[in-house]
Design a protein around this motif. Structure first.
Motif, PDB file in Angstrom:
ATOM      1  N   PRO A   1      20.717  40.701  44.853  1.00 46.72           N
ATOM      2  CA  PRO A   1      20.204  39.941  43.920  1.00 46.72           C
ATOM      3  C   PRO A   1      21.048  38.654  43.732  1.00 46.72           C
ATOM      4  N   ASN A   2      20.198  37.485  43.666  1.00 45.70           N
ATOM      5  CA  ASN A   2      21.186  36.191  43.360  1.00 45.70           C
ATOM      6  C   ASN A   2      20.577  35.570  42.184  1.00 45.70           C
ATOM      7  N   ALA A   3      21.455  35.909  40.868  1.00 48.69           N
ATOM      8  CA  ALA A   3      21.047  35.284  39.719  1.00 48.69           C
ATOM      9  C   ALA A   3      21.037  33.974  39.318  1.00 48.69           C
ATOM     10  N   PRO A   4      19.966  33.294  38.728  1.00 49.39           N
ATOM     11  CA  PRO A   4      19.910  31.969  38.310  1.00 49.39           C
ATOM     12  C   PRO A   4      21.063  31.637  37.509  1.00 49.39           C
ATOM     13  N   THR A   5      21.822  30.496  37.730  1.00 50.38           N
ATOM     14  CA  THR A   5      23.125  30.313  36.903  1.00 50.38           C
ATOM     15  C   THR A   5      22.676  29.457  35.704  1.00 50.38           C
ATOM     16  N   ARG A   6      23.680  29.635  34.712  1.00 46.74           N
ATOM     17  CA  ARG A   6      23.428  28.858  33.339  1.00 46.74           C
ATOM     18  C   ARG A   6      23.169  27.357  33.832  1.00 46.74           C
ATOM     19  N   ALA A   7      24.024  26.694  34.817  1.00 47.61           N
ATOM     20  CA  ALA A   7      23.726  25.351  35.124  1.00 47.61           C
ATOM     21  C   ALA A   7      22.424  24.948  35.659  1.00 47.61           C
ATOM     22  N   MET A   8      21.912  26.046  36.428  1.00 46.41           N
ATOM     23  CA  MET A   8      20.260  25.774  36.656  1.00 46.41           C
ATOM     24  C   MET A   8      19.407  25.776  35.845  1.00 46.41           C
ATOM     25  N   LEU A   9      19.517  26.746  34.724  1.00 42.89           N
ATOM     26  CA  LEU A   9      18.769  26.719  33.404  1.00 42.89           C
ATOM     27  C   LEU A   9      18.870  25.607  32.527  1.00 42.89           C
ATOM     28  N   ALA A  10      20.024  25.129  32.430  1.00 44.17           N
ATOM     29  CA  ALA A  10      20.327  23.838  31.740  1.00 44.17           C
ATOM     30  C   ALA A  10      19.593  22.590  32.252  1.00 44.17           C
ATOM     31  N   THR A  11      19.653  22.689  33.532  1.00 46.18           N
ATOM     32  CA  THR A  11      18.942  21.522  34.255  1.00 46.18           C
ATOM     33  C   THR A  11      17.580  21.590  34.005  1.00 46.18           C
ATOM     34  N   TYR A  12      16.866  22.801  33.973  1.00 47.66           N
ATOM     35  CA  TYR A  12      15.393  22.862  33.844  1.00 47.66           C
ATOM     36  C   TYR A  12      15.137  22.507  32.303  1.00 47.66           C
ATOM     37  N   ALA A  13      16.266  23.087  31.365  1.00 42.30           N
ATOM     38  CA  ALA A  13      15.813  22.686  30.022  1.00 42.30           C
ATOM     39  C   ALA A  13      15.884  21.323  29.712  1.00 42.30           C
ATOM     40  N   ALA A  14      16.725  20.583  30.387  1.00 41.73           N
ATOM     41  CA  ALA A  14      16.987  19.063  30.209  1.00 41.73           C
ATOM     42  C   ALA A  14      15.683  18.245  30.511  1.00 41.73           C
ATOM     43  N   GLN A  15      14.900  19.154  31.470  1.00 40.58           N
ATOM     44  CA  GLN A  15      13.603  18.473  32.007  1.00 40.58           C
ATOM     45  C   GLN A  15      12.388  18.666  31.163  1.00 40.58           C
ATOM     46  N   GLY A  16      12.842  19.526  29.989  1.00 39.88           N
ATOM     47  CA  GLY A  16      11.703  20.020  29.183  1.00 39.88           C
ATOM     48  C   GLY A  16      11.125  21.400  29.355  1.00 39.88           C
ATOM     49  N   VAL A  17      11.713  22.220  30.331  1.00 39.54           N
ATOM     50  CA  VAL A  17      11.178  23.622  30.573  1.00 39.54           C
ATOM     51  C   VAL A  17      11.455  24.492  29.106  1.00 39.54           C
ATOM     52  N   ARG A  18      10.480  25.091  28.804  1.00 38.00           N
ATOM     53  CA  ARG A  18      10.638  26.079  27.589  1.00 38.00           C
ATOM     54  C   ARG A  18      10.073  27.420  27.950  1.00 38.00           C
ATOM     55  N   HIS A  19       9.574  27.711  29.367  1.00 36.46           N
ATOM     56  CA  HIS A  19       9.106  28.776  29.716  1.00 36.46           C
ATOM     57  C   HIS A  19       9.251  29.192  31.184  1.00 36.46           C
ATOM     58  N   ILE A  20      10.002  30.463  31.583  1.00 34.53           N
ATOM     59  CA  ILE A  20      10.123  30.881  32.994  1.00 34.53           C
ATOM     60  C   ILE A  20       9.735  32.112  33.205  1.00 34.53           C
ATOM     61  N   ARG A  21       9.211  32.273  34.106  1.00 38.18           N
ATOM     62  CA  ARG A  21       8.794  33.783  34.684  1.00 38.18           C
ATOM     63  C   ARG A  21      10.151  34.195  35.634  1.00 38.18           C
ATOM     64  N   LEU A  22      10.476  35.331  35.286  1.00 36.24           N
ATOM     65  CA  LEU A  22      11.917  35.680  35.846  1.00 36.24           C
ATOM     66  C   LEU A  22      11.519  37.065  36.783  1.00 36.24           C
ATOM     67  N   PRO A  23      11.529  37.024  38.430  1.00 31.75           N
ATOM     68  CA  PRO A  23      11.218  38.010  39.043  1.00 31.75           C
ATOM     69  C   PRO A  23      12.448  38.920  39.068  1.00 31.75           C
ATOM     70  N   GLY A  24      12.052  40.173  39.332  1.00 27.61           N
ATOM     71  CA  GLY A  24      13.174  41.160  39.606  1.00 27.61           C
ATOM     72  C   GLY A  24      12.748  42.139  40.807  1.00 27.61           C
ATOM     73  N   LEU A  25      13.264  43.173  41.139  1.00 19.74           N
ATOM     74  CA  LEU A  25      12.744  44.108  42.146  1.00 19.74           C
ATOM     75  C   LEU A  25      13.127  45.347  41.648  1.00 19.74           C
ATOM     76  N   TRP A  26      12.022  46.332  41.697  1.00 20.20           N
ATOM     77  CA  TRP A  26      12.045  47.736  41.177  1.00 20.20           C
ATOM     78  C   TRP A  26      13.270  48.598  41.795  1.00 20.20           C
ATOM     79  N   GLU A  27      13.708  48.387  43.005  1.00 26.60           N
ATOM     80  CA  GLU A  27      14.671  49.200  43.459  1.00 26.60           C
ATOM     81  C   GLU A  27      15.892  48.903  42.753  1.00 26.60           C
ATOM     82  N   HIS A  28      16.211  47.662  42.372  1.00 26.76           N
ATOM     83  CA  HIS A  28      17.449  47.092  41.973  1.00 26.76           C
ATOM     84  C   HIS A  28      17.718  47.975  40.475  1.00 26.76           C
TER      85      HIS A  28
END
Length: 354
Positions: free
Chosen positions: A44-71
């Motif tokens: 698994p390769n987790a989205p970073t705070r810097a990435m999320l902050a970039t999206y938030a700065a663009q106005g993003v207020r909702h994300i869908r966050l995939p994972g994997l059952w086996e993890h």
């Protein structure tokens, strides 16, 4: 505030499968969000705070966050992996701190999972609906106090299940989904439950692929049916240049590709929602960054993407763009990651709806 007062039982669907009361609209309210990929990968390769902050700065207020059952669960019916839950939870908490709500989709598994090194699918007798229910009861319990969780997406794109007929394969998914819904409500969780459709959750083929999905029952009446709608020639999301798509033609309808392609592909799903009085959303949709491989410019992609999102807004269908995340990176043709400080062109459309 919804109150949970009726005890449900895990197991078969039985008489609990009653149609929900009809609604006048296809959704509650429109919003536009992003899919934030990475945690479903191996490793698994987790989205970073810097990435999320970039999206938030663009106005993003909702994300869908995939994972994997086996993890999260090494073996069906076993305990959850505390480290995997903590990693996922950390992304949810970080997003919340940035003003972003999260639709949790921990099973980006296409209707199956690995069991003792072998891929198994629902309907084959080895991977069972009870195993799926067990996972969901444990997962929502582990995540019950995580801030900013908007709901639960049961599984990404269930497809190619075991069964002799399309109806039998689709029924295996209905059984798994109903058991998971029971488990989530038995755990005392009141959040909306998102259910994707059999057959890669295709909006265009929704009614054909899902003859009995409307029978799913939630005592809280908080189900959201989630379709996917890609805009390339075959709805696969694997073709990247609009001019090539126009030349190839629409292999879904056998017609031509146009800026109305997405709107046309949404219609069977919208009609199904209206027929059964259900709420829906579009959980994945993407568009390329260039119309041709050898020069800049993507007016074609932006036109079809813009009309598709406008249709979702008119129908009050929440919309999640695919995609972003550390695994996709700046080279992904549908991606939204900045390159040398420059945001990809799809943002010019998305920002009208964020």
């Amino acid at each position: 505030m919804h109150q949970f007062s009726r005890r449900l039982f895990l197991g078969g669907m039985g008489a609990a499968l009653l149609a929900a009361p009809a609604r006048a609209t296809t959704g509650h309210e429109f919003y536009c969000g992003l899919n934030c990929s990475g945690l479903e990968d191996n490793p698994p390769n987790a989205p970073t705070r810097a990435m999320l902050a970039t999206y938030a700065a663009q106005g993003v207020r909702h994300i869908r966050l995939p994972g994997l059952w086996e993890h999260f669960q090494d073996r069906p019916m076993g305990p959850l992996n505390d480290a995997a839950v903590a990693q996922y939870r950390n992304v949810v908490t970080t997003a919340h701190a940035l003003g972003i709500s999260v639709l949790c989709e921990p099973c980006h598994n296409y209707g199956g999972r690995m069991i003792f090194g072998t891929a198994q699918k629902f309907g084959g007798g080895i991977l069972t609906a009870q195993m799926f229910a067990d996972f969901w009861m444990k997962f929502v319990t582990a995540m019950h106090d995580a801030p900013g969780v908007a709901g639960w997406d049961l599984m990404n794109e269930p497809s190619d299940l075991d069964g002799d007929t399309l109806r039998a394969k689709a029924a295996a998914w209905v059984d798994a989904a109903q058991n998971a819904i029971h488990a989530i409500r038995n755990a005392g969780n009141h959040l909306p439950v998102h259910v994707e459709g059999y057959g890669h959750s295709s909006a265009q083929a929704w009614a054909i692929n899902n003859p009995d999905l409307h029978t799913l029952h939630d005592p809280l009446d908080r189900l959201v049916f989630s379709a996917h709608c890609y805009l390339d020639r075959d709805n696969s999301g694997q073709h990247y240049f609009w001019d090539e798509e126009v030349a190839a033609g629409d292999q879904v309808s056998n017609g031509r590709m146009s800026d109305n392609t997405g709107v046309e592909r949404l219609q069977p799903f919208i009609r199904w929602l209206r027929q059964y009085g259900r709420q829906g959303n579009i959980g994945e949709c993407g568009a390329g960054q260039r119309d041709t491989p050898d020069r800049a410019g993507d007016a074609g992609w932006l036109a079809v993407l813009g009309k598709t999102i406008a249709c979702c807004k008119a129908e009050k269908l929440p919309f999640y763009y695919w995609g972003t995340g550390p695994d996709l990176g700046v080279g992904y043709p549908y991606g939204l990651e900045p390159r040398d400080g420059v945001m990809p062109p799809q943002w010019t459309v998305l920002k009208h709806y964020l």
